[in-house]
Design an enzyme around this catalytic site. Structure first.
Site, PDB file in Angstrom:
ATOM      1  N   HIS A  41       0.849  -1.180   0.000  1.00 39.49           N
ATOM      2  CA  HIS A  41       0.000   0.000   0.000  1.00 39.49           C
ATOM      3  C   HIS A  41       0.888   1.234   0.000  1.00 39.49           C
ATOM      4  O   HIS A  41       1.755   1.371   0.868  1.00 39.49           O
ATOM      5  CB  HIS A  41      -0.905   0.027   1.238  1.00 39.49           C
ATOM      6  CG  HIS A  41      -1.946  -1.042   1.236  1.00 39.49           C
ATOM      7  ND1 HIS A  41      -2.556  -1.506   2.375  1.00 39.49           N
ATOM      8  CD2 HIS A  41      -2.495  -1.746   0.226  1.00 39.49           C
ATOM      9  CE1 HIS A  41      -3.440  -2.443   2.062  1.00 39.49           C
ATOM     10  NE2 HIS A  41      -3.404  -2.604   0.762  1.00 39.49           N
ATOM     11  N   THR A  42       0.697   2.106  -0.971  1.00 43.87           N
ATOM     12  CA  THR A  42       1.454   3.349  -1.025  1.00 43.87           C
ATOM     13  C   THR A  42       0.569   4.495  -0.572  1.00 43.87           C
ATOM     14  O   THR A  42      -0.521   4.694  -1.107  1.00 43.87           O
ATOM     15  CB  THR A  42       1.963   3.617  -2.454  1.00 43.87           C
ATOM     16  OG1 THR A  42       2.805   2.538  -2.866  1.00 43.87           O
ATOM     17  CG2 THR A  42       2.764   4.913  -2.506  1.00 43.87           C
ATOM     18  N   GLN A 223      -4.558  -7.446  -1.701  1.00 37.67           N
ATOM     19  CA  GLN A 223      -5.057  -7.951  -2.981  1.00 37.67           C
ATOM     20  C   GLN A 223      -6.517  -7.507  -3.201  1.00 37.67           C
ATOM     21  O   GLN A 223      -6.893  -6.424  -2.800  1.00 37.67           O
ATOM     22  CB  GLN A 223      -4.902  -9.474  -3.080  1.00 37.67           C
ATOM     23  CG  GLN A 223      -3.468  -9.927  -3.202  1.00 37.67           C
ATOM     24  CD  GLN A 223      -2.860 -10.255  -1.860  1.00 37.67           C
ATOM     25  OE1 GLN A 223      -3.534 -10.641  -0.910  1.00 37.67           O
ATOM     26  NE2 GLN A 223      -1.559 -10.125  -1.747  1.00 37.67           N
ATOM     27  N   THR A 238      -4.424 -15.264  -5.417  1.00 38.30           N
ATOM     28  CA  THR A 238      -3.593 -15.355  -4.230  1.00 38.30           C
ATOM     29  C   THR A 238      -4.028 -16.574  -3.418  1.00 38.30           C
ATOM     30  O   THR A 238      -4.921 -17.325  -3.839  1.00 38.30           O
ATOM     31  CB  THR A 238      -3.659 -14.047  -3.413  1.00 38.30           C
ATOM     32  OG1 THR A 238      -2.601 -14.035  -2.458  1.00 38.30           O
ATOM     33  CG2 THR A 238      -5.008 -13.865  -2.725  1.00 38.30           C
ATOM     34  N   GLY A 303       7.978  -3.794  -8.427  1.00 38.19           N
ATOM     35  CA  GLY A 303       8.362  -2.918  -9.525  1.00 38.19           C
ATOM     36  C   GLY A 303       7.879  -3.392 -10.878  1.00 38.19           C
ATOM     37  O   GLY A 303       8.177  -2.788 -11.915  1.00 38.19           O
ATOM     38  N   ARG A 306       2.382  -3.165 -14.521  1.00 32.95           N
ATOM     39  CA  ARG A 306       1.040  -3.735 -14.493  1.00 32.95           C
ATOM     40  C   ARG A 306       0.430  -3.779 -15.879  1.00 32.95           C
ATOM     41  O   ARG A 306       0.802  -3.000 -16.756  1.00 32.95           O
ATOM     42  CB  ARG A 306       0.149  -2.913 -13.547  1.00 32.95           C
ATOM     43  CG  ARG A 306       0.614  -2.998 -12.102  1.00 32.95           C
ATOM     44  CD  ARG A 306      -0.049  -1.961 -11.223  1.00 32.95           C
ATOM     45  NE  ARG A 306       0.490  -2.020  -9.855  1.00 32.95           N
ATOM     46  CZ  ARG A 306       0.504  -1.010  -9.002  1.00 32.95           C
ATOM     47  NH1 ARG A 306       0.016   0.164  -9.365  1.00 32.95           N
ATOM     48  NH2 ARG A 306       1.019  -1.160  -7.797  1.00 32.95           N
ATOM     49  N   LEU A 333      -9.076   8.798 -10.804  1.00 32.76           N
ATOM     50  CA  LEU A 333      -9.907   9.413 -11.845  1.00 32.76           C
ATOM     51  C   LEU A 333      -9.092  10.436 -12.635  1.00 32.76           C
ATOM     52  O   LEU A 333      -9.321  10.633 -13.830  1.00 32.76           O
ATOM     53  CB  LEU A 333     -11.128  10.083 -11.209  1.00 32.76           C
ATOM     54  CG  LEU A 333     -12.198  10.600 -12.178  1.00 32.76           C
ATOM     55  CD1 LEU A 333     -12.873   9.437 -12.905  1.00 32.76           C
ATOM     56  CD2 LEU A 333     -13.254  11.427 -11.444  1.00 32.76           C
TER      57      LEU A 333
END
Length: 430
Positions: A41-42, A223, A238, A303, A306, A333
């Site tokens: 989580h960033t 996830q 997962t 890294g 995606r 958005l």
């Protein structure tokens, strides 16, 4: 009861951490209920970036007790490194509590994860190779080591010897790898106990004390819905249950403890690793490349780039139903700002021409469906300074309303940038 669940509605990476962080300011406990350090989580606060893997997002608030529940699998070295990182940034980590019943990720789990992925070749699952799946497998086989085992060196060593008897046999005879040394593992893991012991707790009791007192508890998963072991795009999933129902086993509460389920959906879709993806924009597609660049779509932990695609409302509707979402929070958005037109998948078409308004049950069908799109106008201007829904361009508001209409539940939050402050709260959620 006052339990709220944050759950991803896609393949992860929706930005759940930023909404957990946003809602944590009104919570007493933030509880992580499943997964391991294979999900990150960033969170960005006033330009400062926090990349969390195991510690719940609520750690950034001084009044919150962050809880790592029994459903999580823990690499203790990773946990300690993360706590050290937070301490160095001035975050108080003394409040973190860890379930004694959470299972430990052991070195042989990581080794087996790496060699089995290589063994699968082109059929690989795309795991992070961090030992998550093998740790959950041992949990189900009842040969796993738990956090509480660290408290008794004799028990820890006995369980470790039993596990290594089988694991070293597999590593040597199946994968031609050198056996792992029990003395070395024992020394490394028990050396971490002084740092971990003050955190080890009966977290189920802790959570119920808060709920019984009417204190707000926020449950955070890793996830997302379509990576769920039972309800995702198996086998490309997962090894645990990220769906809202996973809170019951992963944190030790019953369904009636939950009165709000917030489904987080990115304004488009991404996934990491292998598996079906009906709305995927393949490598080289200029729209997909722009989504990757503007959205910074690279894994927090790995890294890895995606895979991007247009928003899939077939998936979202099903996720809303599976999780009994009370509302939706939309992230990124702002990433859609440059596009003159936005495609949204509203149904699928099978090879035989069958229209699917729901996610097909059979995986062979799911792998081959084609998206049926509806095209909406874009807004072609930046929206990162919007503070209210009225500040968004009409086209952006229409996009949000279209999602509400098709998903069947209201949108309560819209993220218009990466920072905590860049969150538009719709009136119903204020």
């Amino acid at each position: 009861m006052s339990g709220t669940v944050i759950v991803g509605t896609q393949w992860g990476d929706e930005g759940k951490g930023r909404f957990t962080d946003y809602l944590a300011k009104e919570s007493d406990l933030v509880v992580r209920y499943q997964g391991g350090h294979n999900a990150g989580h960033t969170i960005i606060v006033d330009g400062d970036v926090f990349k969390l893997q195991l510690v719940p997002s609520g750690v950034l608030y001084s009044h919150v007790t962050p809880v790592i529940g029994n459903g999580v699998v823990i690499d203790p070295a990773v946990l300690i490194d993360e706590l050290d990182m937070l301490d160095a940034k001035g975050v108080d980590t003394s409040r973190v509590k860890v379930s004694g019943n959470a299972h430990l990720i052991m070195p042989y789990h990581q080794e087996l994860d790496r060699v089995s992925e290589r063994f699968l070749g082109k059929n690989k699952l795309g795991t992070t190779k961090r030992g998550i799946g093998p740790a959950y497998a041992d949990k189900a086989l009842r040969v796993g080591l738990r956090v509480q085992d660290l408290l008794d060196a004799k028990i820890f060593r006995e369980k470790l010897d039993l596990a290594l008897r089988e694991k070293n046999g597999v590593l040597a005879k199946v994968y031609n790898r050198l056996p792992l040394d029990a003395d070395d593992i024992c020394e490394r893991y028990l050396a971490m106990l002084p740092r971990l012991e003050p955190m080890i707790s009966d977290t189920v009791h802790l959570v119920h004390e808060a709920l019984d007192a009417g204190r707000p508890v926020l449950f955070e998963g890793a996830q997302a819905t379509y990576l769920d072991l039972d309800h995702g795009t198996y086998p490309f999933v997962t090894s645990s249950n990220p769906v809202a129902g996973g809170v019951c086993t992963g944190a030790g509460v019953g369904p009636r403890a939950i009165d709000r389920v917030i489904g987080v959906a990115k304004a488009y879709v991404t996934r990491v690793g292998s598996g079906p993806f009906p709305t995927e924009l393949l490598d080289g597609d200029p729209v997909g490349d722009e989504l990757i660049t503007r959205g910074q779509e690279f894994g927090t932990n790995t890294g890895r780039r995606r895979r991007p695609g247009w928003l899939d409302l077939v998936m979202l509707r099903h996720a809303v139903r599976l999780n009994t979402c009370s509302e939706i929070a939309i992230t990124k958005l702002d990433v859609l700002a440059p596009f003159a037109e936005l495609k949204v998948c509203i149904a699928y078409e099978g090879d035989d021409g069958t229209r699917y308004d729901h996610v097909p049950y059979h995986q062979s069908v799911m792998h081959k469906v084609r998206p049926i799109y509806e095209t909406l106008p874009g807004w072609q201007c930046e929206i990162d300074r919007a503070g209210r829904i009225e500040d968004l361009p009409p086209e952006a508001r229409d996009y949000v309303r279209f999602i509400e209409e098709k998903a069947g539940v209201p949108v309560s939050f819209v993220a218009v940038g990466p920072d905590r402050a860049q969150t538009v709260v719709l009136p119903r959620a204020a």
